[in-house]
Design a protein around this motif. Structure first.
Motif, PDB file in Angstrom:
ATOM      1  N   GLY A 137       0.783  -1.222   0.000  1.00 31.25           N
ATOM      2  CA  GLY A 137       0.000   0.000   0.000  1.00 31.25           C
ATOM      3  C   GLY A 137       0.818   1.276   0.000  1.00 31.25           C
ATOM      4  O   GLY A 137       0.460   2.247  -0.671  1.00 31.25           O
ATOM      5  N   GLY A 141       0.707   4.006  -2.972  1.00 29.47           N
ATOM      6  CA  GLY A 141       0.281   5.374  -2.732  1.00 29.47           C
ATOM      7  C   GLY A 141       1.253   6.396  -3.303  1.00 29.47           C
ATOM      8  O   GLY A 141       0.839   7.400  -3.897  1.00 29.47           O
ATOM      9  N   PHE A 144       0.858   6.354  -7.093  1.00 28.05           N
ATOM     10  CA  PHE A 144      -0.382   7.028  -7.479  1.00 28.05           C
ATOM     11  C   PHE A 144      -0.220   8.547  -7.367  1.00 28.05           C
ATOM     12  O   PHE A 144      -0.693   9.298  -8.230  1.00 28.05           O
ATOM     13  N   ALA A 145       0.433   9.003  -6.300  1.00 22.85           N
ATOM     14  CA  ALA A 145       0.653  10.441  -6.124  1.00 22.85           C
ATOM     15  C   ALA A 145       1.522  10.995  -7.250  1.00 22.85           C
ATOM     16  O   ALA A 145       1.251  12.075  -7.798  1.00 22.85           O
ATOM     17  N   GLY A 162      -9.905   2.388  -7.661  1.00 22.69           N
ATOM     18  CA  GLY A 162      -9.971   2.142  -6.226  1.00 22.69           C
ATOM     19  C   GLY A 162     -11.297   1.516  -5.824  1.00 22.69           C
ATOM     20  O   GLY A 162     -11.340   0.597  -4.993  1.00 22.69           O
ATOM     21  N   TYR A 191      -7.015  -0.106   0.936  1.00 22.47           N
ATOM     22  CA  TYR A 191      -6.251   0.569  -0.125  1.00 22.47           C
ATOM     23  C   TYR A 191      -7.187   1.090  -1.214  1.00 22.47           C
ATOM     24  O   TYR A 191      -7.047   2.219  -1.699  1.00 22.47           O
ATOM     25  N   ALA A 194      -9.370   4.036   0.057  1.00 20.84           N
ATOM     26  CA  ALA A 194      -8.539   5.232   0.209  1.00 20.84           C
ATOM     27  C   ALA A 194      -8.203   5.834  -1.150  1.00 20.84           C
ATOM     28  O   ALA A 194      -8.242   7.064  -1.331  1.00 20.84           O
ATOM     29  N   THR A 195      -7.885   4.975  -2.129  1.00 22.17           N
ATOM     30  CA  THR A 195      -7.565   5.461  -3.473  1.00 22.17           C
ATOM     31  C   THR A 195      -8.757   6.166  -4.097  1.00 22.17           C
ATOM     32  O   THR A 195      -8.620   7.258  -4.668  1.00 22.17           O
ATOM     33  N   MET A 198      -9.436   9.540  -2.070  1.00 25.55           N
ATOM     34  CA  MET A 198      -8.393  10.557  -2.241  1.00 25.55           C
ATOM     35  C   MET A 198      -8.345  11.075  -3.669  1.00 25.55           C
ATOM     36  O   MET A 198      -8.138  12.275  -3.891  1.00 25.55           O
TER      37      MET A 198
END
Length: 326
Positions: A137, A141, A144-145, A162, A191, A194-195, A198
């Motif tokens: 995870g 993350g 992804f960012a 997600g 995960y 959250a994806t 966010m």
């Protein structure tokens, strides 16, 4: 480039971003009305500054982007090997990815028209999906960012991705009573949720707050692409949701059908075997073809020839992959 044949000023704009930041003149160019952040929250090409110091040339940007598209084959190889348990199948699939014509077309656009930082998001997204499947995870993350730094548009893919992860793992968790499997599915559900959350928050923040702030309060410039649905992002989304007839009229055209075939046929229709994964890309497809974009054209002869050869070779790779699994 050396013959001054690149027709699009944006190529110079992106290189000028590097030069201006490097020389303390801000994240702007001669095409930008103020800071570039008033157009897109797209900063990933600034990571090339250390290399640009050593080789201050537009050719560096093109080479880096072509290399980025090529290494997409690596996560494709790892993902295929994980699902098929076959080195040979993974090799054929990664080769098929390298021969996938939409990637070629994107690279042609880079070399003959303009540099596109959004292309860096393609391998980053694939690496993130690979880490997602591995259950890492934190790394997922970060990737992804980084993908979102290539352009805010990637949030349109990441949010449904997600949600897909959350729903598939929720179903998997219901089907088993093994503690280890349930624990792993639970982590992936977190995960995925959250994806989705966010990515959605980030997209809203960018479109409703950040870009308008850098534009002096003006609406994001690409709202005009959807002028048939409204003048502001909120009005556009609302009208799409409440007037499905208007939306469907824009989607079901000859251009959209040809576009869909150009995406699916080079892959032998393989994405149709996993409809839930295919649905992840549906929101982006809707936005692309409900906007004021040019219709699909056949293109010059060399593009048609490359498209035909790449499609045939990609399908051949997929057939060999199937034979490897047989």
């Amino acid at each position: 480039y050396r013959g001054l044949w690149i027709p699009n000023g944006e190529s110079a704009m992106y290189e000028e971003h590097l030069w201006n930041v490097l020389h303390g003149k801000g994240f702007r160019s001669y095409l930008d009305q103020g800071l570039f952040l008033g157009e897109h929250i797209q900063v990933i090409h600034l990571a090339l500054i250390p290399l640009y110091v050593l080789w201050p040339s537009h050719l560096l940007l093109e080479l880096a982007e072509s290399f980025a598209l090529a290494i997409t084959a690596l996560p494709v190889y790892w993902i295929t090997r994980r699902h098929t348990h076959s080195e040979r199948a993974a090799a054929w699939m990664s080769l098929a990815a390298l021969m996938y014509f939409p990637l070629h077309y994107l690279d042609i656009a880079i070399d003959f028209k303009t540099f596109r930082p959004i292309s860096f998001g393609v391998p980053l997204l694939m690496f993130a999906i690979d880490q997602m499947e591995r259950g890492r995870g934190g790394t997922m993350g970060v990737l992804f960012a980084a993908t979102l730094m290539a352009k805010e548009d990637f949030a349109i893919v990441m949010a449904p991705l997600g949600m897909w992860l959350f729903l598939t793992q929720w179903r998997s968790r219901l089907r088993t009573r093994q503690p280890e499997v349930r624990a792993a599915s639970g982590r992936l559900m977190i995960y995925g949720a959250a994806t989705a959350v966010m990515a959605t928050i980030y997209l809203l923040l960018v479109v409703k707050v950040l870009i308008p702030w850098f534009r002096g309060g003006e609406v994001v410039h690409y709202a005009r692409y959807f002028s048939r649905f409204g003048e502001t992002p909120t009005e556009i989304v609302s009208n799409m949701a409440t007037q499905p007839g208007l939306l469907l009229g824009e989607l079901f055209t000859a251009g959209t059908i040809v576009y869909a075939l150009r995406v699916l046929v080079p892959l032998g229709g393989a994405p149709l075997l996993s409809p839930t994964r295919l649905v992840v890309g549906a929101p982006l497809f809707v936005l692309l073809w409900s906007g004021a974009f040019a219709p699909v054209r056949a293109g010059p002869p060399y593009v048609r020839a490359l498209s035909f050869l790449a499609a045939r070779f990609t399908v051949a790779c997929l057939v060999l992959l199937a034979l490897s699994l047989a």
